[in-house]
Write a protein that holds these residues in place. Sequence first.
Motif, PDB file in Angstrom:
ATOM      1  N   PHE A 182      -5.957  -6.526   7.014  1.00  0.00           N
ATOM      2  CA  PHE A 182      -4.816  -5.681   6.704  1.00  0.00           C
ATOM      3  C   PHE A 182      -4.520  -4.763   7.878  1.00  0.00           C
ATOM      4  O   PHE A 182      -5.434  -4.200   8.477  1.00  0.00           O
ATOM      5  CB  PHE A 182      -5.078  -4.849   5.451  1.00  0.00           C
ATOM      6  CG  PHE A 182      -5.162  -5.662   4.193  1.00  0.00           C
ATOM      7  CD1 PHE A 182      -4.020  -6.229   3.647  1.00  0.00           C
ATOM      8  CD2 PHE A 182      -6.373  -5.881   3.565  1.00  0.00           C
ATOM      9  CE1 PHE A 182      -4.084  -6.987   2.485  1.00  0.00           C
ATOM     10  CE2 PHE A 182      -6.444  -6.635   2.402  1.00  0.00           C
ATOM     11  CZ  PHE A 182      -5.308  -7.198   1.872  1.00  0.00           C
ATOM     12  N   PHE A 235       7.055  -1.556  -2.185  1.00  0.00           N
ATOM     13  CA  PHE A 235       7.875  -2.480  -1.377  1.00  0.00           C
ATOM     14  C   PHE A 235       9.340  -2.085  -1.415  1.00  0.00           C
ATOM     15  O   PHE A 235       9.824  -1.598  -2.420  1.00  0.00           O
ATOM     16  CB  PHE A 235       7.724  -3.904  -1.916  1.00  0.00           C
ATOM     17  CG  PHE A 235       6.329  -4.403  -1.776  1.00  0.00           C
ATOM     18  CD1 PHE A 235       5.702  -4.433  -0.543  1.00  0.00           C
ATOM     19  CD2 PHE A 235       5.624  -4.849  -2.880  1.00  0.00           C
ATOM     20  CE1 PHE A 235       4.401  -4.901  -0.423  1.00  0.00           C
ATOM     21  CE2 PHE A 235       4.324  -5.318  -2.763  1.00  0.00           C
ATOM     22  CZ  PHE A 235       3.710  -5.336  -1.542  1.00  0.00           C
ATOM     23  N   ARG A 292       3.239  -2.781  -5.082  1.00  0.00           N
ATOM     24  CA  ARG A 292       2.342  -2.347  -4.028  1.00  0.00           C
ATOM     25  C   ARG A 292       1.351  -3.440  -3.697  1.00  0.00           C
ATOM     26  O   ARG A 292       1.025  -4.273  -4.544  1.00  0.00           O
ATOM     27  CB  ARG A 292       1.573  -1.104  -4.496  1.00  0.00           C
ATOM     28  CG  ARG A 292       2.477   0.058  -4.750  1.00  0.00           C
ATOM     29  CD  ARG A 292       1.801   1.144  -5.511  1.00  0.00           C
ATOM     30  NE  ARG A 292       2.768   1.963  -6.218  1.00  0.00           N
ATOM     31  CZ  ARG A 292       3.483   2.917  -5.653  1.00  0.00           C
ATOM     32  NH1 ARG A 292       3.314   3.198  -4.391  1.00  0.00           N
ATOM     33  NH2 ARG A 292       4.368   3.596  -6.343  1.00  0.00           N
ATOM     34  N   PRO A 293       0.861  -3.447  -2.472  1.00  0.00           N
ATOM     35  CA  PRO A 293      -0.087  -4.492  -2.085  1.00  0.00           C
ATOM     36  C   PRO A 293      -1.428  -4.283  -2.778  1.00  0.00           C
ATOM     37  O   PRO A 293      -1.773  -3.179  -3.179  1.00  0.00           O
ATOM     38  CB  PRO A 293      -0.218  -4.310  -0.581  1.00  0.00           C
ATOM     39  CG  PRO A 293       0.098  -2.875  -0.334  1.00  0.00           C
ATOM     40  CD  PRO A 293       1.104  -2.492  -1.379  1.00  0.00           C
ATOM     41  N   TYR A 306      -4.825 -12.701  -6.036  1.00  0.00           N
ATOM     42  CA  TYR A 306      -3.541 -12.467  -6.706  1.00  0.00           C
ATOM     43  C   TYR A 306      -3.432 -13.301  -7.971  1.00  0.00           C
ATOM     44  O   TYR A 306      -2.989 -12.819  -9.014  1.00  0.00           O
ATOM     45  CB  TYR A 306      -2.377 -12.764  -5.755  1.00  0.00           C
ATOM     46  CG  TYR A 306      -1.915 -11.537  -5.022  1.00  0.00           C
ATOM     47  CD1 TYR A 306      -2.650 -11.030  -3.956  1.00  0.00           C
ATOM     48  CD2 TYR A 306      -0.766 -10.855  -5.409  1.00  0.00           C
ATOM     49  CE1 TYR A 306      -2.244  -9.888  -3.292  1.00  0.00           C
ATOM     50  CE2 TYR A 306      -0.356  -9.699  -4.754  1.00  0.00           C
ATOM     51  CZ  TYR A 306      -1.089  -9.220  -3.701  1.00  0.00           C
ATOM     52  OH  TYR A 306      -0.688  -8.076  -3.069  1.00  0.00           O
ATOM     53  N   ILE A 318       3.838 -13.317   1.552  1.00  0.00           N
ATOM     54  CA  ILE A 318       2.879 -12.301   2.003  1.00  0.00           C
ATOM     55  C   ILE A 318       3.081 -11.996   3.486  1.00  0.00           C
ATOM     56  O   ILE A 318       3.094 -10.836   3.900  1.00  0.00           O
ATOM     57  CB  ILE A 318       1.437 -12.794   1.752  1.00  0.00           C
ATOM     58  CG1 ILE A 318       1.136 -12.817   0.249  1.00  0.00           C
ATOM     59  CG2 ILE A 318       0.422 -11.931   2.495  1.00  0.00           C
ATOM     60  CD1 ILE A 318       0.889 -11.471  -0.376  1.00  0.00           C
ATOM     61  N   MET A 350       5.950  -9.754   4.398  1.00  0.00           N
ATOM     62  CA  MET A 350       5.759  -8.327   4.115  1.00  0.00           C
ATOM     63  C   MET A 350       5.119  -7.618   5.302  1.00  0.00           C
ATOM     64  O   MET A 350       5.200  -6.399   5.420  1.00  0.00           O
ATOM     65  CB  MET A 350       4.902  -8.140   2.880  1.00  0.00           C
ATOM     66  CG  MET A 350       5.647  -8.582   1.648  1.00  0.00           C
ATOM     67  SD  MET A 350       4.652  -8.424   0.188  1.00  0.00           S
ATOM     68  CE  MET A 350       5.771  -9.177  -0.994  1.00  0.00           C
ATOM     69  N   TYR A 402       3.019   0.869   2.454  1.00  0.00           N
ATOM     70  CA  TYR A 402       3.447   0.136   1.269  1.00  0.00           C
ATOM     71  C   TYR A 402       2.702   0.631   0.045  1.00  0.00           C
ATOM     72  O   TYR A 402       3.245   0.696  -1.055  1.00  0.00           O
ATOM     73  CB  TYR A 402       3.200  -1.357   1.440  1.00  0.00           C
ATOM     74  CG  TYR A 402       4.239  -2.046   2.270  1.00  0.00           C
ATOM     75  CD1 TYR A 402       5.590  -1.919   1.975  1.00  0.00           C
ATOM     76  CD2 TYR A 402       3.883  -2.833   3.356  1.00  0.00           C
ATOM     77  CE1 TYR A 402       6.551  -2.553   2.735  1.00  0.00           C
ATOM     78  CE2 TYR A 402       4.831  -3.478   4.126  1.00  0.00           C
ATOM     79  CZ  TYR A 402       6.170  -3.337   3.812  1.00  0.00           C
ATOM     80  OH  TYR A 402       7.109  -3.967   4.564  1.00  0.00           O
ATOM     81  N   SER A 403       1.440   0.966   0.234  1.00  0.00           N
ATOM     82  CA  SER A 403       0.619   1.402  -0.873  1.00  0.00           C
ATOM     83  C   SER A 403       1.190   2.673  -1.490  1.00  0.00           C
ATOM     84  O   SER A 403       1.140   2.871  -2.697  1.00  0.00           O
ATOM     85  CB  SER A 403      -0.795   1.656  -0.376  1.00  0.00           C
ATOM     86  OG  SER A 403      -1.729   1.086  -1.230  1.00  0.00           O
ATOM     87  N   MET A 412       0.908  -4.292  -8.920  1.00  0.00           N
ATOM     88  CA  MET A 412       0.981  -5.319  -7.875  1.00  0.00           C
ATOM     89  C   MET A 412       2.406  -5.765  -7.573  1.00  0.00           C
ATOM     90  O   MET A 412       2.646  -6.383  -6.542  1.00  0.00           O
ATOM     91  CB  MET A 412       0.180  -6.549  -8.303  1.00  0.00           C
ATOM     92  CG  MET A 412      -1.308  -6.355  -8.196  1.00  0.00           C
ATOM     93  SD  MET A 412      -2.199  -7.708  -8.972  1.00  0.00           S
ATOM     94  CE  MET A 412      -2.025  -8.982  -7.724  1.00  0.00           C
ATOM     95  N   TYR A 417      -0.159  -1.282   5.563  1.00  0.00           N
ATOM     96  CA  TYR A 417      -0.695  -1.413   4.212  1.00  0.00           C
ATOM     97  C   TYR A 417      -0.603  -0.085   3.469  1.00  0.00           C
ATOM     98  O   TYR A 417      -0.154  -0.017   2.325  1.00  0.00           O
ATOM     99  CB  TYR A 417      -2.144  -1.888   4.267  1.00  0.00           C
ATOM    100  CG  TYR A 417      -2.743  -2.189   2.916  1.00  0.00           C
ATOM    101  CD1 TYR A 417      -2.739  -3.488   2.412  1.00  0.00           C
ATOM    102  CD2 TYR A 417      -3.316  -1.193   2.136  1.00  0.00           C
ATOM    103  CE1 TYR A 417      -3.285  -3.774   1.168  1.00  0.00           C
ATOM    104  CE2 TYR A 417      -3.861  -1.472   0.894  1.00  0.00           C
ATOM    105  CZ  TYR A 417      -3.853  -2.764   0.417  1.00  0.00           C
ATOM    106  OH  TYR A 417      -4.384  -3.043  -0.805  1.00  0.00           O
TER     107      TYR A 417
END
Lengths: 224, 224
Positions: B211, B224, B148-149, B168, B185, B188, B219-220, B145, B216
């Motif tokens: 999302f 980041f 990555r989201p 979270y 958030i 991002m 980033y996944s 986390m 998403y």
Amino acid sequence: MNLSEKNQNIGISVSICLFCYNDEEKKVLTVENKDQPFKGALILPNKALDPNKSLEEICSEILFENIGNSNIYVEQLNAFGKVYRHPNGRIIDISFYGLINLEKDKVILNEDNGAAFTSLESFPEFAFDHNDMIEMALKRIKRRMKYRPLGKNLLPDQFTMNELEGLYASFLTKKFDKRNFRRRILEMNFLREVKKVQRNTRGRKAILYEFDPKKYNNYSKTGF
Amino acid sequence: MNLSEKNQNIGISVSICLFCYNDEEKKVLTVENKDQPFKGALILPNKALDPNKSLEEICSEILFENIGNSNIYVEQLNAFGKVYRHPNGRIIDISFYGLINLEKDKVILNEDNGAAFTSLESFPEFAFDHNDMIEMALKRIKRRMKYRPLGKNLLPDQFTMNELEGLYASFLTKKFDKRNFRRRILEMNFLREVKKVQRNTRGRKAILYEFDPKKYNNYSKTGF
DNA sequence: CCAAAAGTGTTAATCTTACACCCATGA
DNA sequence: TCATGGGTGTAAGATTAACACTTTTGG
């Protein structure tokens, strides 16, 4: 699951990506493949799992057989289990990675196996999926370095700041600003200054540092 | 390694830690152990590996058998291979973890297996080393986390900022400052505002978000 | 109208980055 | 004495952390 299900006719092997940092290059322990297919090809040292031994014991045996020293810390990397990853049948490989210093750790390379530390700077080609393993191990180390210190296993007991910076640059594949690197590392406070005698080299003599074992180990466990 | 070495009489099983986030709690898919030892104990769903199937195929089968849906993304966690981890003999377990949302993903719990999503808030006891697996999976998610989201697989398609914050907080086991969380958030930039109708609830209605799939996913993959 | 949950900005402190010159040594 | 590699400080910008009140809504 009961005992009758155990005999699945699937082989399990254990393999190791053992890295060192020498001549300002990162290298990995390789052996020559002795069997078909890919006889003679470069591969990672590996061994079939024995039912009565733990994964870690097999790692020790692999290390002992190839470098004559089993006292190396390793961590599990991944289980590689594609159906067709090995041409001879279904073999699951559970891979580990570790770090070593060729001066501190006694190493006697097994010549019969063609054991050698092969530089990764020239992107050597391995048989099977061993390139994938190395790539994953390097990624894992890279990620780990953001949380935890690196160097104790790779550097000699005493080292200069520039050697440490070179190591970080190599494993993170990025350049550092000398001043910022030095400041950040020293702030973390796991280094101790030793004395000012450095081996004969051109230019000014460098300060030697060593890791403060307690602090280094704490960070190693809990992260920054 | 050649074929003759394959028959090692070691069993391989695959198991899954499948998490969901429901009623503001994180839960994991559990089944009831049907065999000795530890008959009736809480365990993670698992299955013996078939020589002709990939690890991922076995994951799909485990999921299909227990929740009637195999279309769940999982990632490999670890191979658990202690010699005495299983009383019936040498069994290596290769474990995976995944994330699911009970509204979005169709789930039909297999009652014959005692399949259920068990809350982790009360620290349930599992047989074998399955507690270790869950702990490792949660640690892995926590670490992930930071790069990555998280949320796409766990939340409904539309959700409020407070739900995301709760998620979270739950997985990172830490409280957030509402304002700072929201700002970070949104910066991002992988969330899209939807519309302002929220299900009937006391108090002011919340903005719903979803999302942005492209951002998403980027980033996944890359972090980041 | 009030209880419940949602939403909103600012400031101080900290951390990060960029940047260029002097120092000590051995050849 | 000069070429080589080692060592040092500062300022601007970015990021993070701490902090409390107002808004909307349903009962």
